[in-house]
Design a protein around this motif. Structure first.
Motif, PDB file in Angstrom:
ATOM      1  N   ASP A  15       0.620  10.987   4.391  1.00 11.32           N
ATOM      2  CA  ASP A  15       1.659  10.243   3.876  1.00 11.32           C
ATOM      3  C   ASP A  15       1.669   9.949   2.294  1.00 11.32           C
ATOM      4  O   ASP A  15       2.634  10.103   1.546  1.00 11.32           O
ATOM      5  N   ASP A  58       1.637  10.005   9.435  1.00 15.23           N
ATOM      6  CA  ASP A  58       1.564   8.485   9.931  1.00 15.23           C
ATOM      7  C   ASP A  58       1.974   8.309  10.975  1.00 15.23           C
ATOM      8  O   ASP A  58       1.547   7.129  11.421  1.00 15.23           O
ATOM      9  N   THR A 116       5.419   5.595   3.985  1.00 16.08           N
ATOM     10  CA  THR A 116       5.776   5.501   2.820  1.00 16.08           C
ATOM     11  C   THR A 116       6.631   6.694   2.469  1.00 16.08           C
ATOM     12  O   THR A 116       7.861   6.456   2.055  1.00 16.08           O
ATOM     13  N   ASP A 125       1.860   4.298  -1.212  1.00 19.53           N
ATOM     14  CA  ASP A 125       1.149   4.193  -0.251  1.00 19.53           C
ATOM     15  C   ASP A 125      -0.177   3.350  -0.112  1.00 19.53           C
ATOM     16  O   ASP A 125      -1.152   3.801   0.262  1.00 19.53           O
ATOM     17  N   HIS A 174       3.719   0.351   2.643  1.00 17.74           N
ATOM     18  CA  HIS A 174       4.161   0.029   3.945  1.00 17.74           C
ATOM     19  C   HIS A 174       3.015  -0.771   4.593  1.00 17.74           C
ATOM     20  O   HIS A 174       2.922  -0.907   5.753  1.00 17.74           O
ATOM     21  N   HIS A 175       1.929  -1.167   3.895  1.00 16.75           N
ATOM     22  CA  HIS A 175       0.768  -1.671   4.346  1.00 16.75           C
ATOM     23  C   HIS A 175       0.869  -3.215   4.322  1.00 16.75           C
ATOM     24  O   HIS A 175       1.175  -3.596   3.174  1.00 16.75           O
TER      25      HIS A 175
HETATM   26 MN   LIG Z   1       0.926   5.535   4.951  1.00 16.88          MN
END
Ligand SMILES: [Mn+2]
Length: 327
Positions: A29, A162, A132, A87, A112-113
């Motif tokens: 990703d 991912d 991401t 990411d 996106h965490h």
């Molecule tokens: Mn990721």
């Protein structure tokens, strides 16, 4: 007022030059979203340096054209107006540039965490987006970018990496609509599958055999754990990042709730811990108490300055207690 998504899109649209960086030890990703965005922005006439890692991870090397990656030199940042971090939940994970003075740059944080601390001048954290790469796909129409196969291919790698080839719980209808658009742009999904999954290096297969030998089932069958020492990697001349699937392997045993993969990185005096867990176990929350982060189902952290046996003892104790409590 614009929301985060539109603010990031506007910032990307406005900039004339940018350095694109993903997190250290980039996975599919991180690598794919960075390369996809770099190509998209270049196509819009912007000056872009894709850096942070060099060379490309062996597995993803097939995606790159010669010269697409530049060395992460410290003075590079002075030649660009923005830094785009992809990411990467934590500015300290920007490997080459952690600890650098970034105040002269517009820092754009796309990730996106859920544990992302929203560093930077503009941040969009797509907590419920699979990858991401999928977030980058959502941004492209706002940037006036038309999907070409060159842009779509690395983004496809980001999505399948991912989502575990569209099998993890983060796969949504929107993920598959995005995937359909990438295929329509000409991605050869079977070619990519062969590159990623059917070109195993023999030394890495031997390392996997070692990992299987080291698999332990603990906590009344609820914890699967694999711990590899630096000498295991050295014995097979394998890269420290050669076996990311070890954690899924430990997690895949019937009855196991949490999978853990510990590896010793001697040169950094670190023990890296990767975790996978089923509901209700929130692995990001668990990792945060050790200074790490990630996603609910997949997260991690590291210990510094302790040995593998010690690290393993701590992880087993903490996870066993947590598993007994049921959450
Ligand atoms: Mn990721």
């Amino acid at each position: 007022m614009l929301d985060d998504f539109h603010r990031v899109a506007a910032a990307l649209g406005d900039l004339k030059s940018a350095v694109i960086v993903a997190h250290e030890r980039p996975d599919g990703d991180a690598t794919g979203s960075a390369l996809g965005l770099a190509r998209a922005l270049r196509g819009r006439g912007k000056k872009v340096a894709l850096t942070g890692f060099m060379p490309a991870p062996r597995l993803y090397d097939f995606l790159f054209q010669r010269g697409e990656l530049v060395k992460p030199a410290k003075d590079l940042l002075r030649q660009y107006e923005a830094l785009i971090a992809l990411d990467c939940g934590d500015v300290a994970r920007l490997a080459a540039f952690s600890g650098e003075d970034l105040t002269a740059l517009t820092v754009i944080n796309i990730d996106h965490h859920p544990t992302n601390d929203r560093y930077g001048n503009v941040a969009w954290i797509g907590e419920n987006v699979s990858s991401t790469g999928e977030m980058i796909c959502q941004l492209l129409p706002l940037l006036g970018v038309e999907l070409t196969v060159a842009i779509a291919e690395p983004l496809w790698v980001a999505l399948i990496s991912d989502t575990g080839n569209f099998s993890y719980a983060n796969t949504t209808p929107a993920t598959l609509r995005t995937a359909a658009a990438l295929l329509a742009a000409g991605v050869d999904c079977n070619k990519i599958h062969r590159e990623l999954h059917e070109k195993r290096q023999l030394n890495e297969v031997f390392l996997m055999r070692r990992a299987l030998e080291k698999l332990e089932i603990l906590a009344e069958g609820k914890l699967g754990l694999i711990a590899l020492a630096q000498r295991d990697f050295d014995e097979f001349s394998a890269d420290i990042n050669a076996l990311p699937e070890a954690v899924s392997l430990a997690h895949s045993i019937d009855g196991v709730q949490i999978g853990a993969y510990l590896r010793e990185i001697a040169k950094e005096n670190k023990i890296k811990v990767s975790l996978r867990g089923y509901e209700p176990f929130d692995m990001a929350k668990f990792s945060q108490q050790f200074g790490g982060g990630g996603h609910a189902r997949a997260a991690g952290f590291h210990f510094t300055g302790i040995g593998l046996a010690d690290a393993k003892g701590r992880v087993v104790a903490a996870l066993s207690k947590w598993l007994r409590q049921g959450e």
